[in-house]
Design an enzyme around this catalytic site. Structure first.
Site, PDB file in Angstrom:
ATOM      1  CE  LYS A 259       7.278  20.140  23.525  1.00  0.00           C
ATOM      2  NZ  LYS A 259       6.942  18.996  24.427  1.00  0.00           N
TER       3      LYS A 259
ATOM      4  CD  GLU B 268       9.396  13.445  18.554  1.00  0.00           C
ATOM      5  OE1 GLU B 268       9.297  13.611  19.778  1.00  0.00           O
ATOM      6  OE2 GLU B 268       8.445  13.618  17.772  1.00  0.00           O
TER       7      GLU B 268
ATOM      8  CG  HIS C 298      -0.230  12.427 -12.576  1.00  0.00           C
ATOM      9  ND1 HIS C 298      -0.125  12.391 -13.951  1.00  0.00           N
ATOM     10  CD2 HIS C 298      -0.904  11.297 -12.225  1.00  0.00           C
ATOM     11  CE1 HIS C 298      -0.733  11.310 -14.413  1.00  0.00           C
ATOM     12  NE2 HIS C 298      -1.211  10.629 -13.392  1.00  0.00           N
TER      13      HIS C 298
END
Length: 514
Positions: free
Chosen positions: A448, A315, A344
């Protein structure tokens, strides 16, 4: 790789038990000379930032998270009070909760915390809980999304202890939709159990925000301030992180002290771990973020560190424009899990696959508190963990893949404070090196705004539904919306039981009605 080369590329702070190993980054001494002008500017920039200059020109804001762990640095007495007074108040509040002087309305001690927030208002507290909250006297839960099923699951986990659960609602503006939704969902849950929500609620918000005014009118238990000069992704050492920490009985002074110690050491112009880290990022990505950063903490309690750093780094550094208005598309992608789980999982690709990353190992030297058993003759589980770290580091380097290794003695409030400060300062330095604003987030704001457009259309589409089935195109004609966007509104309404959907041969032929 010789031991002498390793030693020359190992930066140590013996007083902290901290080290930064850059020996597997293959940075030539000439690179630092080439970067000397940018480095000098970066030191000047962070000095100006800490002195209170406007560091976020887009929003006309100071950036003061470094003051939070050393209020004496704040440029005036009013700002110092905005740090020291809430800190004293939150410690007193936590003490009263622990002593039972502040109780749930039924007379019970508060035994749980429900933290309602999004982004940095949740990630910081989540990281701290995971890293340091194992011995906490309270169980901590989160509403960190606007997913109703997720909130239902959390409420099920709290169960019959809802009346003993203190809710922290965290939002600087008070208008963040996800946080508002979470608060309203929590309020409805309390009221459905015959409980007064306000008598269980604490707000952490800006002065005179929507949340501030709501909390005041409803009679919340307490309101703590969240200052304008603290950004969400750097707010963990403000009331955002310290209120929940204090309530969990985690030593806030130690966390702040660890950060302050790292800050002080990374103000010096030589042997500066944060600057060296920023230069390593620049070198590896050619100053353009060409390599991703894979964060691999070899300690279960640091599981969320990669997620925390993902927000802090991406950000802050993911920007389209530089400070001069040039299109640069900067950023460093961050992902990770934990060692040795990744032995793994995706280490196979890291060693043999696409060479588009560098690794950041986090080593915790102390394996555990107390004695260890031998799982093989002369070997403990902790020995295996160290072996996997060293083995992975070597295996990557043998195949030309670079890595940084950061080492701390153990996971404590002090060392976690050091790590947070280290990466915050590295982000500040790197942003200056590539000439971007690390402290705004236009992409987040754009997302937004786009969500708001969709919600407005959703209301129109819902109002246009009739008893007679219609296609998305027909409803788009009534609402003036784009047919695909209208279709997504309709399928959402159908999935949530607010519309009927009759499937056609294609999406365009689907029919929808009330």
């Amino acid at each position: 790789m010789s031991f002498e080369s390793y030693s020359e590329n190992l930066l140590r702070y013996p007083e902290l038990g901290f080290s930064l190993d850059l020996s597997r980054m293959d940075i030539a001494p000439s690179f630092r000379e080439e970067m000397s002008g940018k480095v000098a500017k970066a030191f000047a920039d962070i000095k100006a930032l800490e002195a209170g200059e406007i560091a976020n020109p887009d929003e006309g804001r100071m950036v003061g998270h470094y003051w939070l762990r050393n209020p004496a640095l704040a440029p005036n007495e009013q700002l110092r009070k905005e740090i020291t007074e809430p800190l004293a108040a939150l410690k007193e509040f936590a003490s009263q909760v622990h002593a039972g002087e502040i109780k749930a309305p039924g007379g019970s001690h508060f035994q749980n915390l429900l933290i309602v927030g999004i982004g940095g208002s949740a990630l910081g507290p989540q990281f701290i809980v995971e890293a340091l909250g194992s011995a906490s006297p309270v169980a901590t839960y989160f509403f960190d999304n606007t997913d109703p099923a997720g909130m239902d699951r959390t409420l099920e986990e709290i169960g019959t202890d809802l009346d003993k659960t203190l809710v922290l609602v965290i939002s600087k503006s008070g208008g963040t939709p996800e946080t508002r939704n979470g608060m309203l969902e929590a309020k409805a849950a309390y009221e459905s159990h015959g409980l007064n929500f306000a008598q269980h609620a604490v707000a952490i918000t800006g002065e005179d925000s929507k949340l501030f005014n709501f909390a005041k009118s409803e009679g919340f238990v307490e309101i703590f301030p969240m200052e304008d000069w603290v950004g969400g992704r750097t707010s963990v050492m403000s009331t955002v992180g310290l209120v929940p920490m204090a309530l969990q009985d985690i030593d806030v002074d130690e966390l702040l002290g660890g950060a302050a110690a790292m800050d002080e050491l990374t103000r010096q112009e030589s042997n500066n771990a944060a600057m060296e880290l920023a230069l390593a990022w620049y070198h590896e990505g050619n100053g353009k973020g060409e390599k991703d950063m894979v964060v691999l903490p070899y300690k279960d309690s640091l599981l969320l560190m990669s997620k925390y750093l993902q927000q802090l780094v991406m950000e802050s550094l993911g920007k389209e424009l530089d400070l001069d208005g040039n299109v640069v598309h900067q950023g460093i992608a961050v992902y990770g899990n934990k060692g040795s789980t990744d032995q793994h999982a995706y280490v196979q690709q890291l060693r043999d696959g696409v060479h588009n990353f560098f690794a950041t190992f986090i080593e915790v030297r102390k394996p555990r508190s107390g004695e260890s058993i031998e799982v093989e003759e002369g070997v403990t589980s902790g020995d295996f963990l160290q072996g996997f770290l060293r083995g992975t580091r070597s295996a990557l380097y043998e195949n030309g893949r670079h890595s940084v290794t950061i080492s701390i003695p153990e996971v404590t409030p002090h060392t976690v404070g050091q790590l947070i400060a280290l990466f915050e300062r590295a982000v500040s330095f790197y942003a200056s090196l590539v000439n971007i604003n690390a402290y705004h987030q236009p992409g987040v704001e754009a997302g937004k705004a786009a969500a708001g457009v969709f919600l407005d259309l959703l209301k129109k589409v819902s109002g246009a539904l009739a008893d007679e089935p219609m296609s998305a195109s027909e409803i788009a004609g009534k609402t003036g919306g784009d047919a695909e966007a209208v279709y997504h509104c309709l399928t959402h309404l159908a999935a949530s039981g607010r519309a009927r959907q009759v499937m056609g041969a294609t999406a365009a032929q689907d029919q929808f009605a009330k």
